[in-house]
Design a protein around this motif. Structure first.
Motif, PDB file in Angstrom:
ATOM      1  N   MET A 233       1.086  -1.417  -0.084  1.00  0.00           N
ATOM      2  CA  MET A 233       0.374   0.128   0.375  1.00  0.00           C
ATOM      3  C   MET A 233       0.622   1.017  -0.316  1.00  0.00           C
ATOM      4  N   SER A 234       0.402   2.078  -1.069  1.00  0.00           N
ATOM      5  CA  SER A 234       1.420   3.665  -1.021  1.00  0.00           C
ATOM      6  C   SER A 234       1.088   4.146   0.012  1.00  0.00           C
ATOM      7  N   THR A 235       2.288   4.871   0.341  1.00  0.00           N
ATOM      8  CA  THR A 235       1.911   6.240   1.594  1.00  0.00           C
ATOM      9  C   THR A 235       1.074   7.387   1.307  1.00  0.00           C
ATOM     10  N   PRO A 236       0.669   8.200   1.812  1.00  0.00           N
ATOM     11  CA  PRO A 236      -0.204   9.527   0.916  1.00  0.00           C
ATOM     12  C   PRO A 236       0.885  10.236   0.461  1.00  0.00           C
ATOM     13  N   ALA A 237       2.225  10.915   1.243  1.00  0.00           N
ATOM     14  CA  ALA A 237       3.418  11.463   0.645  1.00  0.00           C
ATOM     15  C   ALA A 237       3.814  10.165  -0.735  1.00  0.00           C
ATOM     16  N   ALA A 238       4.169   9.318  -1.242  1.00  0.00           N
ATOM     17  CA  ALA A 238       3.888   8.414  -2.120  1.00  0.00           C
ATOM     18  C   ALA A 238       2.772   8.903  -3.410  1.00  0.00           C
ATOM     19  N   GLU A 239       1.382   9.186  -2.839  1.00  0.00           N
ATOM     20  CA  GLU A 239       0.741   9.500  -3.608  1.00  0.00           C
ATOM     21  C   GLU A 239       0.704  10.768  -4.423  1.00  0.00           C
ATOM     22  N   ILE A 240       1.145  11.743  -3.693  1.00  0.00           N
ATOM     23  CA  ILE A 240       1.388  13.213  -3.898  1.00  0.00           C
ATOM     24  C   ILE A 240       2.239  13.033  -4.227  1.00  0.00           C
ATOM     25  N   GLN A 241       3.260  12.650  -4.812  1.00  0.00           N
ATOM     26  CA  GLN A 241       4.332  12.520  -5.853  1.00  0.00           C
ATOM     27  C   GLN A 241       3.677  12.034  -6.857  1.00  0.00           C
ATOM     28  N   GLN A 242       3.164  11.484  -6.850  1.00  0.00           N
ATOM     29  CA  GLN A 242       2.444  10.359  -8.330  1.00  0.00           C
ATOM     30  C   GLN A 242       1.380  11.603  -8.892  1.00  0.00           C
ATOM     31  N   VAL A 243       1.535  12.791  -8.451  1.00  0.00           N
ATOM     32  CA  VAL A 243      -0.240  12.956  -8.841  1.00  0.00           C
ATOM     33  C   VAL A 243       1.079  13.490 -10.837  1.00  0.00           C
ATOM     34  N   GLN A 244      -0.194  14.071 -11.150  1.00  0.00           N
ATOM     35  CA  GLN A 244       0.418  13.900 -12.770  1.00  0.00           C
ATOM     36  C   GLN A 244      -0.835  15.377 -12.564  1.00  0.00           C
ATOM     37  N   THR A 245       0.675  16.236 -13.106  1.00  0.00           N
ATOM     38  CA  THR A 245       0.250  18.224 -12.985  1.00  0.00           C
ATOM     39  C   THR A 245       0.138  18.345 -14.180  1.00  0.00           C
ATOM     40  N   ILE A 246       1.049  18.058 -15.433  1.00  0.00           N
ATOM     41  CA  ILE A 246       0.816  18.193 -16.563  1.00  0.00           C
ATOM     42  C   ILE A 246      -0.106  16.698 -17.676  1.00  0.00           C
ATOM     43  N   ARG A 247      -0.861  17.408 -18.237  1.00  0.00           N
ATOM     44  CA  ARG A 247      -1.321  16.230 -19.183  1.00  0.00           C
ATOM     45  C   ARG A 247      -1.685  16.287 -20.728  1.00  0.00           C
ATOM     46  N   LEU A 248      -1.054  16.015 -21.591  1.00  0.00           N
ATOM     47  CA  LEU A 248      -1.784  15.950 -22.874  1.00  0.00           C
ATOM     48  C   LEU A 248      -1.739  14.776 -23.649  1.00  0.00           C
ATOM     49  N   SER A 249      -3.083  14.801 -23.958  1.00  0.00           N
ATOM     50  CA  SER A 249      -3.676  13.744 -24.763  1.00  0.00           C
ATOM     51  C   SER A 249      -3.963  14.338 -26.125  1.00  0.00           C
TER      52      SER A 249
ATOM     53  N   LEU B 234       2.782  19.379 -34.493  1.00  0.00           N
ATOM     54  CA  LEU B 234       3.056  18.280 -33.089  1.00  0.00           C
ATOM     55  C   LEU B 234       1.622  17.734 -33.885  1.00  0.00           C
ATOM     56  N   LYS B 235       2.286  15.927 -33.833  1.00  0.00           N
ATOM     57  CA  LYS B 235       1.316  14.855 -34.112  1.00  0.00           C
ATOM     58  C   LYS B 235       1.122  14.206 -32.835  1.00  0.00           C
ATOM     59  N   ASN B 236       0.106  14.243 -32.873  1.00  0.00           N
ATOM     60  CA  ASN B 236      -0.954  13.209 -31.640  1.00  0.00           C
ATOM     61  C   ASN B 236       0.076  12.482 -30.311  1.00  0.00           C
ATOM     62  N   ILE B 237       0.207  14.337 -29.643  1.00  0.00           N
ATOM     63  CA  ILE B 237       1.651  13.964 -28.852  1.00  0.00           C
ATOM     64  C   ILE B 237       0.679  13.241 -27.254  1.00  0.00           C
ATOM     65  N   GLU B 238       1.010  12.353 -26.671  1.00  0.00           N
ATOM     66  CA  GLU B 238       0.369  11.716 -24.968  1.00  0.00           C
ATOM     67  C   GLU B 238       1.782  11.988 -24.807  1.00  0.00           C
ATOM     68  N   ALA B 239       1.513  12.943 -23.479  1.00  0.00           N
ATOM     69  CA  ALA B 239       2.306  13.348 -22.312  1.00  0.00           C
ATOM     70  C   ALA B 239       2.238  13.453 -21.547  1.00  0.00           C
ATOM     71  N   GLU B 240       3.383  12.929 -20.344  1.00  0.00           N
ATOM     72  CA  GLU B 240       2.788  13.463 -18.550  1.00  0.00           C
ATOM     73  C   GLU B 240       4.228  13.776 -17.771  1.00  0.00           C
ATOM     74  N   VAL B 241       3.316  14.972 -16.899  1.00  0.00           N
ATOM     75  CA  VAL B 241       4.247  15.437 -16.279  1.00  0.00           C
ATOM     76  C   VAL B 241       4.230  15.373 -14.730  1.00  0.00           C
ATOM     77  N   ALA B 242       5.082  14.752 -14.500  1.00  0.00           N
ATOM     78  CA  ALA B 242       4.442  14.391 -12.472  1.00  0.00           C
ATOM     79  C   ALA B 242       4.916  16.001 -12.036  1.00  0.00           C
ATOM     80  N   ARG B 243       4.461  15.708 -10.411  1.00  0.00           N
ATOM     81  CA  ARG B 243       4.058  16.956  -9.722  1.00  0.00           C
ATOM     82  C   ARG B 243       6.154  16.814  -9.327  1.00  0.00           C
TER      83      ARG B 243
END
Ligand SMILES: Nc1ncnc2c1ncn2[C@@H]1O[C@H](COP(=O)(O)OP(=O)(O)OP(=O)(O)O)[C@@H](O)[C@H]1O
Ligand SMILES: [Mg+2]
Length: 255
Positions: A1-17, A29-38
């Motif tokens: 089970m992940s800790t709350p801190a670990a969950e916060i780490q994984q929050v994605q800030t930016i998502r391009l779909s 730009l052609k079908n850009i898929e990307a994520e940036v985590a906090r």
């Protein structure tokens, strides 16, 4: 089970779909898929004309997109909105340009305090004090009253970073922040960026400074002809790039 801190780490800030953008018939730009985590630092690299600037500019809506979506903490950046809302949104995404783009007729401290006063309604004396602290942080406390034209390129770029930080953005975007600088000034700007990264700022940087990419990036996005062809941690990307075009790009850089 992940800790709350670990969950916060994984929050994605930016998502391009599925982001697509064209100029007329030309797909940039052609079908850009990307994520940036906090807290993640992404360096975008790729050949000239591959779409790096266009990509980063769509993230604070300096460029419109034709289809797909881009979200910041779940908020759709390209949704229909009023100018005031758009300005507020933009102020949450700091942007540092190649050519500094400071206001030449305003002093350094006025450049840094202007947006908090105008966009956020912060009291002038509060914004001024905060601007002085930020200038101190980028090593320019003694230049507060100077005008941009009296500063070196490296100093101007550090003012531009302080100006972006004044809005307390959760994300900072940099488009070749050191490309217009004389070589001896590159280091002072990279040092400020490096310290921001070490404080946990979420950053997306277009840069040809591969030493910075190697030392500071969590992830490299390699883009060519409007597509992200590879994303990898820097140690992997520089040692054993998978995509043939990334291999060629790195081989050309080494020459
Ligand atoms: N306003 C525009 N109108 C038409 N075409 C454009 C426009 N802006 C950019 N382009 C084209 O889109 C493509 C991508 O440009 P972009 O500036 O995003 O590339 P880049 O990867 O940042 O290049 P560089 O490394 O030279 O800065 C290029 O072919 C460019 O000529
Ligand atoms: Mg560019």
């Amino acid at each position: 089970m992940s800790t709350p801190a670990a969950e916060i780490q994984q929050v994605q800030t930016i998502r391009l779909s599925d982001v697509c953008k064209s100029y007329g018939d030309y797909a940039v730009l052609k079908n850009i898929e990307a994520e940036v985590a906090r807290g993640e630092v992404v360096v975008i690299c790729g050949p000239s004309g591959s779409g790096k600037s266009t990509l980063i500019r769509t993230i604070n809506r300096l460029e419109e997109i034709n289809s797909g979506s881009i979200t910041l903490d779940g908020q759709n950046i390209h949704a229909a909105m009023r100018t005031r809302e758009l300005n507020l949104l933009r102020s949450r995404i700091g942007f540092v340009f190649q050519n500094f783009n400071l206001f030449p007729h305003l002093s350094v401290v006025e450049n840094v305090s202007m947006s908090p006063i105008r966009v956020k309604g912060v009291a002038a004396d509060v914004a001024h004090d905060k601007a002085l602290k930020l200038l101190d942080r980028v090593g320019l406390a003694d230049k507060a009253r100077a005008y941009p034209g009296q500063l070196s390129g490296g100093q101007q770029q550090r003012v531009a970073i302080a100006r972006a930080l004044a809005m307390e953005p959760p994300v900072m975007l940099f488009d070749e922040p050191t490309s217009a600088l004389d070589p001896e000034m590159v280091g002072e700007v990279l040092a400020v960026m490096k310290s921001l990264a070490s404080e946990g700022m979420t950053m997306i940087c277009v840069t040809h400074e591969m030493g910075f990419a190697r030392d500071v990036a969590d992830r490299i996005w390699f883009i060519d002809a409007g597509q992200i062809l590879e994303t990898a941690p820097p140690e992997e990307f520089f040692k054993s790039p998978r995509h043939p075009r990334a291999q060629r790009f790195l081989a050309d850089l080494r020459h």
